[in-house]
Design a protein around this motif. Structure first.
Motif, PDB file in Angstrom:
ATOM      1  N   GLY A 161       6.565   4.773  12.713  1.00 33.21           N
ATOM      2  CA  GLY A 161       8.000   5.041  12.662  1.00 33.21           C
ATOM      3  C   GLY A 161       8.723   4.197  11.645  1.00 33.21           C
ATOM      4  N   PRO A 162       8.251   4.126  10.389  1.00 33.19           N
ATOM      5  CA  PRO A 162       8.978   3.338   9.388  1.00 33.19           C
ATOM      6  C   PRO A 162      10.365   3.931   9.129  1.00 33.19           C
ATOM      7  N   LEU A 163      11.325   3.041   8.882  1.00 33.47           N
ATOM      8  CA  LEU A 163      12.709   3.497   8.707  1.00 33.47           C
ATOM      9  C   LEU A 163      12.983   3.730   7.220  1.00 33.47           C
ATOM     10  N   CYS A 164      12.361   4.748   6.665  1.00 35.69           N
ATOM     11  CA  CYS A 164      12.472   4.993   5.220  1.00 35.69           C
ATOM     12  C   CYS A 164      13.917   5.223   4.801  1.00 35.69           C
ATOM     13  N   SER A 165      14.697   5.845   5.698  1.00 38.98           N
ATOM     14  CA  SER A 165      16.074   6.162   5.296  1.00 38.98           C
ATOM     15  C   SER A 165      16.897   4.892   5.093  1.00 38.98           C
ATOM     16  N   GLN A 166      16.473   3.794   5.696  1.00 40.14           N
ATOM     17  CA  GLN A 166      17.225   2.533   5.534  1.00 40.14           C
ATOM     18  C   GLN A 166      16.520   1.564   4.597  1.00 40.14           C
ATOM     19  N   CYS A 167      15.460   2.026   3.984  1.00 40.02           N
ATOM     20  CA  CYS A 167      14.630   1.084   3.229  1.00 40.02           C
ATOM     21  C   CYS A 167      15.247   0.766   1.868  1.00 40.02           C
ATOM     22  N   PRO A 168      15.377  -0.504   1.533  1.00 45.22           N
ATOM     23  CA  PRO A 168      15.992  -0.855   0.248  1.00 45.22           C
ATOM     24  C   PRO A 168      15.105  -0.545  -0.961  1.00 45.22           C
ATOM     25  N   VAL A 169      13.817  -0.319  -0.742  1.00 51.04           N
ATOM     26  CA  VAL A 169      12.937  -0.045  -1.892  1.00 51.04           C
ATOM     27  C   VAL A 169      12.466   1.407  -1.883  1.00 51.04           C
ATOM     28  N   GLN A 170      13.212   2.192  -1.189  1.00 46.25           N
ATOM     29  CA  GLN A 170      12.816   3.603  -1.059  1.00 46.25           C
ATOM     30  C   GLN A 170      12.639   4.276  -2.418  1.00 46.25           C
ATOM     31  N   SER A 171      13.541   3.988  -3.365  1.00 50.06           N
ATOM     32  CA  SER A 171      13.487   4.663  -4.670  1.00 50.06           C
ATOM     33  C   SER A 171      12.237   4.287  -5.464  1.00 50.06           C
ATOM     34  N   HIS A 172      11.582   3.161  -5.081  1.00 44.53           N
ATOM     35  CA  HIS A 172      10.371   2.752  -5.797  1.00 44.53           C
ATOM     36  C   HIS A 172       9.114   3.160  -5.042  1.00 44.53           C
ATOM     37  N   CYS A 173       9.286   3.787  -3.894  1.00 45.18           N
ATOM     38  CA  CYS A 173       8.139   3.967  -3.008  1.00 45.18           C
ATOM     39  C   CYS A 173       7.392   5.266  -3.315  1.00 45.18           C
ATOM     40  N   HIS A 174       6.152   5.115  -3.721  1.00 47.14           N
ATOM     41  CA  HIS A 174       5.334   6.280  -4.062  1.00 47.14           C
ATOM     42  C   HIS A 174       5.017   7.102  -2.824  1.00 47.14           C
ATOM     43  N   SER A 175       4.799   6.461  -1.703  1.00 47.05           N
ATOM     44  CA  SER A 175       4.470   7.202  -0.484  1.00 47.05           C
ATOM     45  C   SER A 175       5.647   8.067  -0.066  1.00 47.05           C
ATOM     46  N   TYR A 176       6.819   7.441  -0.126  1.00 52.82           N
ATOM     47  CA  TYR A 176       8.019   8.190   0.261  1.00 52.82           C
ATOM     48  C   TYR A 176       8.188   9.393  -0.667  1.00 52.82           C
ATOM     49  N   ARG A 177       7.954   9.153  -1.966  1.00 56.87           N
ATOM     50  CA  ARG A 177       8.101  10.232  -2.939  1.00 56.87           C
ATOM     51  C   ARG A 177       7.073  11.340  -2.654  1.00 56.87           C
ATOM     52  N   ARG A 232      10.217  -5.162   9.935  1.00 54.29           N
ATOM     53  CA  ARG A 232      11.392  -4.504  10.524  1.00 54.29           C
ATOM     54  C   ARG A 232      11.649  -3.098  10.007  1.00 54.29           C
ATOM     55  N   VAL A 233      11.327  -2.837   8.758  1.00 57.94           N
ATOM     56  CA  VAL A 233      11.657  -1.517   8.191  1.00 57.94           C
ATOM     57  C   VAL A 233      10.396  -0.679   7.995  1.00 57.94           C
ATOM     58  N   CYS A 234       9.468  -1.249   7.255  1.00 57.73           N
ATOM     59  CA  CYS A 234       8.251  -0.499   6.954  1.00 57.73           C
ATOM     60  C   CYS A 234       7.216  -0.789   8.046  1.00 57.73           C
ATOM     61  N   THR A 235       7.561  -0.417   9.261  1.00 61.30           N
ATOM     62  CA  THR A 235       6.723  -0.753  10.416  1.00 61.30           C
ATOM     63  C   THR A 235       5.467   0.132  10.454  1.00 61.30           C
ATOM     64  N   CYS A 260       0.839  -1.203   0.000  1.00 59.17           N
ATOM     65  CA  CYS A 260       0.000   0.000   0.000  1.00 59.17           C
ATOM     66  C   CYS A 260       0.868   1.244   0.000  1.00 59.17           C
ATOM     67  N   ARG A 261       1.971   1.186   0.751  1.00 63.94           N
ATOM     68  CA  ARG A 261       2.851   2.357   0.785  1.00 63.94           C
ATOM     69  C   ARG A 261       3.637   2.480  -0.513  1.00 63.94           C
ATOM     70  N   LEU A 262       4.116   1.341  -0.994  1.00 58.13           N
ATOM     71  CA  LEU A 262       4.899   1.384  -2.245  1.00 58.13           C
ATOM     72  C   LEU A 262       4.084   1.971  -3.387  1.00 58.13           C
ATOM     73  N   ARG A 263       2.818   1.576  -3.457  1.00 64.83           N
ATOM     74  CA  ARG A 263       1.974   2.024  -4.571  1.00 64.83           C
ATOM     75  C   ARG A 263       0.985   3.106  -4.149  1.00 64.83           C
ATOM     76  N   GLY A 289       2.644  11.410   7.209  1.00 64.42           N
ATOM     77  CA  GLY A 289       3.627  11.019   6.190  1.00 64.42           C
ATOM     78  C   GLY A 289       3.238   9.713   5.544  1.00 64.42           C
ATOM     79  N   VAL A 290       4.243   8.805   5.434  1.00 66.56           N
ATOM     80  CA  VAL A 290       3.947   7.524   4.763  1.00 66.56           C
ATOM     81  C   VAL A 290       2.936   6.696   5.554  1.00 66.56           C
ATOM     82  N   GLN A 291       2.744   7.068   6.797  1.00 68.79           N
ATOM     83  CA  GLN A 291       1.785   6.308   7.614  1.00 68.79           C
ATOM     84  C   GLN A 291       0.331   6.584   7.236  1.00 68.79           C
TER      85      GLN A 291
HETATM   86 FE1  SF4 Z   1       7.895   1.729   3.667  1.00 69.09          FE
HETATM   87 FE2  SF4 Z   1       8.230   3.186   1.485  1.00 69.09          FE
HETATM   88 FE3  SF4 Z   1       9.330   3.962   3.730  1.00 69.09          FE
HETATM   89 FE4  SF4 Z   1      10.233   1.827   2.485  1.00 69.09          FE
HETATM   90  S1  SF4 Z   1      10.289   3.873   1.787  1.00 69.09           S
HETATM   91  S2  SF4 Z   1       9.868   2.007   4.668  1.00 69.09           S
HETATM   92  S3  SF4 Z   1       8.376   0.987   1.676  1.00 69.09           S
HETATM   93  S4  SF4 Z   1       7.183   3.742   3.316  1.00 69.09           S
END
Ligand code: SF4
Length: 979
Positions: free
Chosen positions: A401-417, A395-398, A351-354, A466-468
């Motif tokens: 308090g999701p750890l977006c800065s350490q997330c390996p799929v951050q570049s694909h994440c629409h929510s983060y963007r 562990r990451v996308c909790t 849901c967050r990624l898309r 935010g992404v939450q």
């Molecule tokens: Fe979740 Fe996106 Fe943040 Fe990664 S970058 S932790 S997928 S919200």
């Protein structure tokens, strides 16, 4: 030899004579006839009896007998020797004769053989004579023939070779014989050959077939092995996935290991009873999962002949309790099937990624998520991919308090963007540089079907979340509220231990097949007395006795919260005198307390047991010493009634201690007042009335407010006071503001003992948790100073209760350790711990707290932080307020210790020492003026170290010591000590 006729009569002449053998009789060596005659004469004359004569006679006879005996022995010896000599002689003669016979026999045989040989020779001669004649003839002919050949061989051509009539006939005959033999031989050989080749062929075929079979067998065997290990893997993943439904990994691990030890195969599980399965499952919750697992195992063994279903579809169809996610997880992890698996974690990540903002439980979103997961899954390693997705969510996308800065799929994440775009926009707005083209990034909510799109958000974007913002969930249905009348029936056990009556729940529905105390769901309309009567009837039926409701003694209330039910057990008890009361119905049994702990009972029942135990201790302790056996359940009926009415009765000459009767968290009068004055908190409003002009209060959620006693206001009205049981219930859902109200009620009523300890323990847990969770919140929301004061007061009250109380305090170790950790370095706290009894002071939690305290006093932050890794969640919360100082000390010490122009300290090592991640470590260094260079090395310098400005350092940013997964624990779990 003398004949019998010529021999004189032996007796007539009185002569003793040997009669040994024929021809060997001889006369004795002396004649005794004289004696005989004399004896006869004496008898004839019949002389007078003269003793002298008789004596002589006897002597004579004795002598005669002795003589005869000696003679006989002598003769016997002679005869014996003679007989032996004769026997030997006879034997020698016999041997000679035997040899003769043998010789004759041999000669006879020789003769016979000779005769036979002669006969044979005769026959041979007779047979050979014509041959000899023929041979003679043949020789003669041959000679002639040879001569003829010899003389004519050079003269006559071979073709003229000629043999006369008789020879030709002979040769013809011979040739014919030979041909015949040859034909026979050929026939035989041919026949044999044919048979042999057939046999050989058969043999070859058999050999080939056997080779093929053995090849196939070895293939099948290895396939079988593979299949059985595959089945085992499916079983293992199946069990783990079912256990992990609705339950965290940390809780499941122990259960899983125990389960696998007991039932390592599906066959083992199928052979178990439901009772055993429930027993093993007890405490894991959602008991129908264990039951379905058991049913599934039995189905695999009986219907599927031990073959585990090995496709996602068959898993889904054939195993009870296996849904779409579980089937996909088993299929991908155990069977390597290429399918996505969508669980709660994956829903959140996707849901967050898309940026899917519609209700994540709606069918359209569910289908989209499954299709996304199926598209994304790695066809080479689907199981690993699915597990990685789940781990990413856990562990990451909790959730918080999701750890977006350490997330390996951050570049694909629409929510983060989206967050990034929003932040960019806000920055530009602030700088007044916002133009029409704010960002080159498209707004992900610019959906072409906006308005009709089933995946677009239905609620506006909240910048603070935010992404939450994703995933969005439908509003939770409030749990059903139930009250259950339960009765703990106790009888004295045969071995001195009390026994409790338990009944088994029906095999279907909530807690199916588990054991519980006789219980009855309370109906709103029915009166309490009526319901107690009904419960008594149930117990009477089980025991075959007549139990009246007056025997049931009210003990208190225990709350247990299921996912969808807010259950309150209204606990009564009854104690039977006789130990021989037997159960009269099926599905009922007596169990001792220790057996109860092992039995298949729910956590709610365990809570009731614990409650009963605590109350019994409390009452035993509070009972007057004179009563001697002041056991809580031995109180009389009148005494119980007296206790119930205690709140209304005044005792002359004694200080009046009010007892509350309010059974809800908020007295009815206060609720009405606050409704009228519109002073209800949003969480206290009855669902559905929030938007009304005058919302209504929910009696199950409203909590009594703290109010300063006004002059003339009656604050001791029992209906406004909550008794301990209700206060305990209140603590479950209280907010800080209401805690003071709880405390006030406790003080007014002089609540002491175990009730007091139980309430204070929960309050202290909550306040410690609040100190961590609300750290950094604006002052209007949370004042750490007030929280600290309140916490210290409650903590010291609690520790006093432990010190003065005489009962058992199972949580004492926890709170003594928490007290020290919260007050690290305090001389009073340290002294208090040192005054504890040795057995308590040496308990693991207190020992660890003491070590940390020592490290703190010695200003050894490295050791302190290392030891702190071993603390549990609440202990970390208690310690967290010291961490800022501790990390500061570490940086200061290192700034002095490593202050050298050429010295570089690895940032990652420092991060490990500080128990922080790299970015936070760098940030902390920056705050203290410690340089971190481009190569991620720290350059310590004594001179560069500076203390940060007031308010520059935010403690809440550096909370990493507390386990990430525990950040979102329900407050309820924390205050109950389940964290
Ligand atoms: Fe979740 Fe996106 Fe943040 Fe990664 S970058 S932790 S997928 S919200």
């Amino acid at each position: 030899m003398m004949s019998r006729e010529t021999e004189p009569s032996l007796l007539g002449k009185s002569i003793l004579q040997s009669t040994f053998s024929d021809g060997h009789c001889f006369r004795p060596e002396f004649d005794i006839s004289v004696i005989k005659e004399k004896t006869v004469i004496e008898n004839a004359a019949e002389p007078e009896r003269n003793p002298e004569n008789e004596k002589r006679l006897i002597e004579m006879q004795t002598f005669l007998l002795a003589y005869l005996t000696a003679k006989m022995e002598s003769n016997t010896a002679k005869f014996k020797a003679e007989a032996e000599a004769r026997i030997l002689q006879e034997m020698e003669e016999e041997e000679v004769l035997h040899n003769e016979v043998q010789e004759k026999k041999r000669q006879y045989l020789l003769m016979e053989k000779e005769r036979l040989v002669n006969e044979l020779l005769d026959l041979q001669i007779a047979a050979l004579t014509p041959v000899a004649d023929a041979a003679k003839e043949f020789t003669k002919d041959y000679k002639s023939f040879a001569t003829a050949v010899d003389t004519t061989r050079h003269e006559l051509p071979v073709k003229n070779f000629y043999i006369d009539g008789d020879r030709r006939e002979f040769l013809d005959k011979a040739e014919a014989c030979l041909k015949e033999s040859e034909a026979l031989l050929a026939e035989c050989t041919e026949g044999d050959h044919k048979d042999n080749s057939t046999s050989l062929e058969c043999l070859r075929d058999m050999k080939m077939t056997s080779k093929e079979i053995s090849h196939q067998l070895s293939g099948t065997f290895s396939e079988l092995l593979e299949l059985s290990s595959l089945f085992l893997l499916v079983f293992l993943v199946w069990v783990s996935e079912i256990m992990l439904q609705q339950t965290q990994v940390a809780t499941v691990i122990d259960y899983y290991n125990k389960w696998m030890k007991r039932w390592p195969t599906v066959q083992g599980l199928a052979a178990a009873t439901l009772e055993e399965v429930n027993q093993m499952w007890a405490g894991l919750g959602y008991y129908s999962r264990g039951k379905r697992l058991h049913e599934g195992a039995q189905k695999v063994v009986s219907e599927l002949k031990g073959h585990m279903p090995h496709t996602v579809d068959s898993l889904l169809k054939q195993l009870p309790g296996v849904g779409r996610y579980t089937a996909a997880a088993i299929g991908s992890i155990a069977l390597g099937q290429v399918t996505g698996a969508v669980d709660g974690n994956v829903i959140r990540v996707l849901c967050r990624l898309r940026a899917i903002g519609a209700d994540s439980t709606s069918p359209a979103v569910t289908e989209t998520l499954w299709s996304l997961a199926n598209t994304l899954v790695d066809p080479e390693r689907p199981g690993d991919f699915n597990q990685a997705m789940m781990e990413l969510g856990a562990r990451v996308c909790t959730p918080k308090g999701p750890l977006c800065s350490q997330c390996p799929v951050q570049s694909h994440c629409h929510s983060y963007r989206k967050v990034h775009v929003k932040q960019e926009e806000n920055t530009r707005k602030l700088l007044g540089k916002l133009d029409k083209k704010t960002s080159i990034l498209p707004d992900i909510e610019d959906c072409v079907n906006s308005g009709t799109c089933l995946l677009c958000p239905s609620e506006p974007w909240d910048d603070e979340l935010g992404v939450q913002n994703f995933p969005r969930k439908p509003a939770k249905k409030p749990p059903r509220v139930e009250r259950t009348l339960t009765c703990v029936v106790i009888r004295p056990g045969e071995e001195g231990e009390d026994e409790y009556l338990l009944t088994q729940r029906p095999n279907k529905g909530l807690l199916a097949g588990l054991w519980e105390f006789p219980s009855l769901l309370q109906e709103e309309k029915s009166s309490e007395m009526k319901q107690k009567r009904a419960l008594c009837a149930v117990i009477s039926r089980i025991l075959g006795t007549n139990l009246t409701e007056s025997l049931l003694q009210y003990v208190g209330e225990v709350v247990h919260i299921f996912s969808h039910i807010h259950q309150t057990y209204v606990v009564h008890s009854v104690c039977l005198k006789g130990s021989d009361t037997q159960t009269q119905t099926e599905n009922a049994q007596w169990l001792t307390r220790s057996a109860l702990q092992e039995a298949a009972v729910s956590t709610g029942v365990k809570k009731v047991i614990m409650f009963i135990h605590c109350v019994s201790h409390s009452q035993r302790r509070d009972a007057p010493a004179a009563a001697g056996q002041g056991h809580w359940r031995q109180r009389g009926k009148a005494q119980a009634r007296e206790a119930e009415e205690d709140g209304r009765r005044e005792q002359p000459g004694k200080e009046t201690v009010p007892r509350g009767t309010c059974q809800t968290m908020c007295p009815a009068r206060e609720l009405r007042d606050r409704e009228a004055q519109n002073r209800l908190h949003r969480f206290e409003m009855l669902a559905g009335t929030e938007r009304d002009r005058q919302p209504r209060g929910d009696p199950l959620r409203a909590v009594k407010e703290y109010s300063r006693p006004a002059a003339g206001k009656d604050s001791t009205n029992p209906t406004d006071l909550r008794p301990p049981a209700t206060l305990l219930k209140t603590v479950y859902g209280f907010v800080f503001d209401r805690l003071r109200g709880v405390k006030q009620d406790m003080i007014i009523q002089r609540v002491t003992g175990l009730d007091c300890v139980a309430i204070l323990e929960r309050m202290v847990r909550f306040l410690i948790y609040a100190s961590y969770r609300l750290c950094g919140e604006p002052l209007r929301l949370y004042d750490p100073r007030i929280n600290d004061t309140h916490l210290q007061e409650n903590l010291s009250w609690l520790l006093d209760c432990y010190a003065t109380g005489t009962g058992l305090h199972p949580n004492q170790e926890e709170f003594q350790a928490l007290g020290l950790l919260y007050n690290l370095g305090s001389a009073r706290a340290t002294q208090h711990i040192m005054e504890l009894p040795e057995w308590l002071r040496s308990s693991p939690a207190i020992t660890l707290a003491l070590s940390i305290n020592r490290a703190f006093l010695e200003r050894n932050p490295v050791r302190l932080l290392r030891l702190a890794q071993r603390l549990n969640f609440l202990q970390c919360c208690a310690l967290h307020r010291h961490l800022v100082a501790c990390r500061r000390d570490l940086l200061l010490i290192y700034s002095h210790g490593y202050s050298s122009r050429n010295c570089r300290f690895p940032l990652d090592r420092l991060a490990r020492l500080l128990s922080l991640d790299l970015s936070l470590t760098a940030r902390l260094c920056q705050t203290y003026g410690v340089e971190v260079n481009q190569d991620n090395h720290v350059v310590f310098s004594k001179a560069a170290f500076t203390e940060p400005e007031q308010g520059e350092l935010h403690c809440n940013l550096y909370h990493n010591l507390v386990a990430e997964e525990k950040r979102d624990l329900a407050v309820e779990n924390i205050i109950h000590g389940c964290a």
